[in-house]
Motif scaffolding. Sequence first.
Motif, mmCIF file in Angstrom:
data_model
loop_
_atom_site.group_PDB
_atom_site.id
_atom_site.type_symbol
_atom_site.label_atom_id
_atom_site.label_comp_id
_atom_site.label_asym_id
_atom_site.label_seq_id
_atom_site.Cartn_x
_atom_site.Cartn_y
_atom_site.Cartn_z
ATOM 1 N N LEU A 274 21.475 -62.891 17.737
ATOM 2 C CA LEU A 274 22.610 -63.495 18.199
ATOM 3 C C LEU A 274 23.555 -62.497 18.309
ATOM 4 C CD1 LEU A 274 22.457 -66.955 16.983
ATOM 5 C CD2 LEU A 274 22.894 -66.485 19.317
ATOM 6 N N ALA A 275 23.727 -61.892 17.287
ATOM 7 C CA ALA A 275 24.719 -60.797 16.919
ATOM 8 C C ALA A 275 24.735 -59.716 17.814
ATOM 9 C CB ALA A 275 24.772 -60.292 15.388
ATOM 10 N N PHE A 276 23.654 -59.385 18.190
ATOM 11 C CA PHE A 276 23.495 -58.318 19.297
ATOM 12 C C PHE A 276 23.842 -58.681 20.606
ATOM 13 C CE2 PHE A 276 20.499 -56.115 22.294
ATOM 14 C CZ PHE A 276 21.135 -54.874 22.256
ATOM 15 N N HIS A 277 23.352 -60.099 21.039
ATOM 16 C CA HIS A 277 23.450 -60.604 22.174
ATOM 17 C C HIS A 277 25.123 -60.875 22.419
ATOM 18 C CE1 HIS A 277 22.594 -63.886 25.178
ATOM 19 N NE2 HIS A 277 23.049 -62.930 25.804
ATOM 20 N N VAL A 278 25.395 -61.744 21.775
ATOM 21 C CA VAL A 278 26.828 -62.420 21.956
ATOM 22 C C VAL A 278 27.919 -61.613 21.602
ATOM 23 C CG1 VAL A 278 28.105 -64.940 21.794
ATOM 24 C CG2 VAL A 278 25.612 -64.687 21.891
ATOM 25 N N VAL A 279 27.839 -60.989 20.465
ATOM 26 C CA VAL A 279 28.807 -60.072 20.156
ATOM 27 C C VAL A 279 28.568 -58.593 20.642
ATOM 28 C CG1 VAL A 279 30.245 -59.094 18.193
ATOM 29 C CG2 VAL A 279 28.894 -61.459 17.823
ATOM 30 N N TYR A 280 27.690 -57.986 20.405
ATOM 31 C CA TYR A 280 27.535 -56.893 21.053
ATOM 32 C C TYR A 280 27.505 -56.322 22.670
ATOM 33 C CZ TYR A 280 26.446 -51.762 21.857
ATOM 34 O OH TYR A 280 26.506 -50.727 22.382
ATOM 35 N N LEU A 281 26.497 -56.996 22.990
ATOM 36 C CA LEU A 281 26.505 -56.899 24.338
ATOM 37 C C LEU A 281 27.456 -57.376 25.228
ATOM 38 C CD1 LEU A 281 22.546 -57.211 25.140
ATOM 39 C CD2 LEU A 281 24.028 -55.389 25.445
ATOM 40 N N LEU A 282 28.073 -58.266 24.802
ATOM 41 C CA LEU A 282 29.132 -58.958 25.426
ATOM 42 C C LEU A 282 30.504 -58.076 25.395
ATOM 43 C CD1 LEU A 282 29.702 -61.520 26.958
ATOM 44 C CD2 LEU A 282 30.835 -62.359 25.118
ATOM 45 N N ALA A 283 30.682 -57.569 24.342
ATOM 46 C CA ALA A 283 31.750 -56.571 24.101
ATOM 47 C C ALA A 283 31.690 -55.421 24.715
ATOM 48 C CB ALA A 283 31.651 -56.146 22.423
ATOM 49 N N ALA A 284 30.277 -55.071 24.751
ATOM 50 C CA ALA A 284 30.196 -53.783 25.696
ATOM 51 C C ALA A 284 30.314 -53.923 27.313
ATOM 52 C CB ALA A 284 28.564 -53.427 25.257
ATOM 53 N N GLU A 285 30.069 -55.175 27.763
ATOM 54 C CA GLU A 285 30.206 -55.569 28.985
ATOM 55 C C GLU A 285 31.826 -55.726 29.422
ATOM 56 O OE1 GLU A 285 28.277 -59.129 29.987
ATOM 57 O OE2 GLU A 285 28.655 -58.786 32.066
ATOM 58 N N ARG A 286 32.386 -56.127 28.465
ATOM 59 C CA ARG A 286 33.713 -56.610 28.733
ATOM 60 C C ARG A 286 34.897 -55.665 28.472
ATOM 61 N NH1 ARG A 286 34.677 -62.055 29.249
ATOM 62 N NH2 ARG A 286 36.932 -61.879 28.381
ATOM 63 N N LEU A 287 34.808 -54.815 27.527
ATOM 64 C CA LEU A 287 35.634 -53.757 26.907
ATOM 65 C C LEU A 287 36.179 -52.856 28.308
ATOM 66 C CD1 LEU A 287 37.198 -52.698 24.385
ATOM 67 C CD2 LEU A 287 35.955 -50.742 24.673
ATOM 68 N N PRO A 288 35.106 -52.237 28.715
ATOM 69 C CA PRO A 288 35.769 -51.044 29.821
ATOM 70 C C PRO A 288 36.551 -51.904 30.977
ATOM 71 C CG PRO A 288 33.384 -51.032 29.496
ATOM 72 C CD PRO A 288 33.704 -52.169 28.785
ATOM 73 N N HIS A 289 36.176 -52.925 31.509
ATOM 74 C CA HIS A 289 37.007 -53.824 32.242
ATOM 75 C C HIS A 289 38.468 -54.098 31.774
ATOM 76 C CE1 HIS A 289 34.223 -54.242 35.619
ATOM 77 N NE2 HIS A 289 33.178 -54.461 34.740
ATOM 78 N N ALA A 290 38.336 -54.714 30.504
ATOM 79 C CA ALA A 290 39.782 -55.063 30.091
ATOM 80 C C ALA A 290 40.721 -53.814 29.702
ATOM 81 C CB ALA A 290 39.371 -55.641 28.645
ATOM 82 N N TRP A 291 39.898 -52.709 29.372
ATOM 83 C CA TRP A 291 40.659 -51.273 29.232
ATOM 84 C C TRP A 291 41.090 -50.823 30.531
ATOM 85 C CZ3 TRP A 291 41.022 -46.503 30.592
ATOM 86 C CH2 TRP A 291 41.611 -45.468 29.688
ATOM 87 N N ALA A 292 40.410 -50.968 31.431
ATOM 88 C CA ALA A 292 40.854 -50.440 32.756
ATOM 89 C C ALA A 292 41.875 -51.418 33.592
ATOM 90 C CB ALA A 292 39.737 -50.108 33.924
ATOM 91 N N ASP A 293 41.840 -52.477 33.400
ATOM 92 C CA ASP A 293 42.699 -53.181 33.827
ATOM 93 C C ASP A 293 44.116 -53.670 33.208
ATOM 94 O OD1 ASP A 293 40.571 -53.826 35.623
ATOM 95 O OD2 ASP A 293 40.224 -55.873 35.178
ATOM 96 N N HIS A 294 44.159 -52.978 32.206
ATOM 97 C CA HIS A 294 45.450 -53.393 31.452
ATOM 98 C C HIS A 294 45.899 -51.906 30.953
ATOM 99 C CE1 HIS A 294 45.385 -57.943 32.106
ATOM 100 N NE2 HIS A 294 44.051 -57.508 31.973
ATOM 101 N N PHE A 295 47.270 -52.186 30.674
ATOM 102 C CA PHE A 295 48.021 -51.101 30.047
ATOM 103 C C PHE A 295 48.218 -51.213 28.426
ATOM 104 C CE2 PHE A 295 51.751 -48.243 29.565
ATOM 105 C CZ PHE A 295 51.091 -47.078 29.903
ATOM 106 N N GLY A 296 48.953 -52.188 28.056
ATOM 107 C CA GLY A 296 49.296 -52.295 26.639
ATOM 108 C C GLY A 296 48.190 -52.546 25.851
ATOM 109 N N PHE A 297 48.373 -52.083 24.567
ATOM 110 C CA PHE A 297 47.102 -52.478 23.486
ATOM 111 C C PHE A 297 46.744 -53.887 23.351
ATOM 112 C CE2 PHE A 297 45.746 -53.415 19.221
ATOM 113 C CZ PHE A 297 44.505 -52.523 19.049
#
Lengths: 442, 257
Positions: A274-297
């Motif tokens: 569960l930790a690998f799936h719902v925490v790690y993989l999901l984060a890995a999927e979402r972070l690049p988009h969130a980073w690219a789409d927004h400016f402020g921390f």
Amino acid sequence: MSGEVTERSATSTVRSPVVSSFGTVSKVWLGHLGVLLVAGLGAWAYQLQQGLVVTGMRNVFSWGLYIMLFVMFVGLSAGGLIISSAPKFFHSDRYEGFARLGVLVSLACIIVAGLLILPDIGRPERLYQFFTSPDFRSPMVWDFGIVVLYGVLNVWYLWLLTRRDLAARGSRLAFGAEDTQAGRERDRTLLFWTAAVALPTAVMLHSVTGWIFATQVGRGDWFSPLVAPVFIAKALVSGLGLLLVVSILADRYTGFDADRDELTSLGKMLGIFLAFHVVYLLAAERLPHAWADHFGFWAITSEFLIGDSIYFWLWTGVGGAVPLVLLATPQLRKRLSVIFVAGVLAVFGTLFEGIRLVFTGYESVNIDAAPGISLGGEYAGVTTDIWATTGVYTPTVIELVVTAGIVAVGALIVTVGLRYVPLQRQTEQERYAADSGGGGCD
Amino acid sequence: MTNYGLVIDQERCIGCHSCAMSCKQENNVPMGQAWNRVLTVGGDHIDTPEGSYPEDGDDGTLEMSYQPTACQHCENAPCVKVCPVNATYKREDGIVEIDYDKCIGCRYCMAACPYNARVFNWDEPQHRPEEGTGDVEERPQGVVEKCTFCSHRVEEGLDPACVVNCPADARIFGDLDDDGSTVSKYVAEYDTNRLLDEKGTDPKTYYIQGEMSPGRPWKGKELESELDEQPTPEEADDPDSEESMRRATADAVWGDD
Ligand code: SF4
Ligand code: SF4
Ligand code: SF4
């Protein structure tokens, strides 16, 4: 051959089915499943005659409940096979008590998954085209092949695991296999090789099912290289979750005896998945988009942490965070009830993960100028005209009844398996089966 | 080799929906379905612009154009690649077509098409009038259908129905592999874009934007390759020429009578 039988060591073990006969409760249970099955068949017949117009699917949202649940049941079929074949591959006896039940559950799930495709097909009578005119570029052809292979492998594996015991009990299901020391030794080797084939097949099954979606450029988030690994993680989570649930239920209601320590250890493993799936993989999927789409921390952080739809929350919250916390808390995770609840929630979560995946593909369309896309039939849900610029979907009663009927087939397979397949945990026996005067189960 | 393509001049398009209607009629497209639809690029609704009115001496920013949309007949067509049973295939002449006797109705191709160009017969197709319209046999319940570039007409040397029936001559059909064809010339000369080009599907429908082209420079229903003489835009109605001015005026007067 009887000579060989008497030569076997006194510690030989013979297993028996966990349900020795169908009592009243079992019959009522089977009766219910039968009713669901008949209702499902009726609903499918109605759907065949009226057309898929009786479902909630339309031109924009053209895959629905059947495909969502296909994805889920493919995932569910992973658990048993992996839990039984991984230790065998490493020549370990770990989780041996769950191996047979696990493979039985895997088999039931892959059959349900395959059957769920049938009602989704507009002209099922033409399915033979898969053999006469396949296009090997199509991920659906790959998936068809791998689902069939996986199903056959499960049947073979279950039979290989149990054939000597079946023979010992005089069951016809042994198909001529005999209960001999040498035979059991040979089966050990065969089991190792079967495990060696089963593991990569399972990896392929989940990857290919993921690639059905991940290869599509036209459907938003589907087109992501992460989909296949996510499908594998999802299969581990939901498959193990289901195996725990079924084991605990079988332990409670049948003669099946689940080892407490191993249950706790499998529960821990579910927590890690569960930790690998719902925490790690999901984060890995979402972070690049969130980073690219927004400016402020903080903008990046909140976009990254805050989910989109209700399905997302049902999956990651109810089906992810809650069971994870349950399984991570040392005081809780040893309790059977907690492991049971965590398993149920993990399965529940992946159901919504599949639903969310299909929704992200169909909810919005690439070209959404007015008036939009023709829906192709009066929409059974809530909209007025034939045009749509977004995808809307609610399953209809027909879809639910057909689906329930197919899931009932899976439950029937498991129930009948509990009765006729020797799944019992290893128990030391005093005598050889053949000496007992033929204690056949049926 | 022949490789058919379509050029749609959005500067010429007047949003009359004639192509959508003639497509439906010619191809016997069932009720509730559209192979070809004219989208309004602008506001939230059909025929509404985006932007603001020129108020209080400001310049207005209203903008609106039309985008007729049907199957783009992609070169790298995802629908062809996903079809498990080869029911959707690409013909020698580049037309992407469906074998309705093979289609199992799995709708994978609908998931694959980024343009939502495909429709599925969810129930027994209905037609008005009941016996159907046009020159194409109806498709049964449970299969997917879409624009065929009117292959049945093309095979007989005729332009697609939507092309012939466009009153603004905004649709030009022809062979993209023939450098001398009108479509090839327009793709070379004008500012064209293709829908969702970034998806890599390599569609063969080009949309002219910016400068208006002379449109389809011949009358009649023949394919360009069937004409005795290649049409040249100069021979066609030049909107600024005296001749066509006179004719336009005459038309207007005649129409008023
Ligand atoms: S527009 Fe859609 S249906 Fe037409 S060829 Fe391209 S992908 Fe296929
Ligand atoms: S719906 Fe028909 S044409 Fe489309 S992918 Fe399936 S079989 Fe091919
Ligand atoms: S080419 Fe024919 S089938 Fe395609 S949009 Fe035009 S009229 Fe319809």
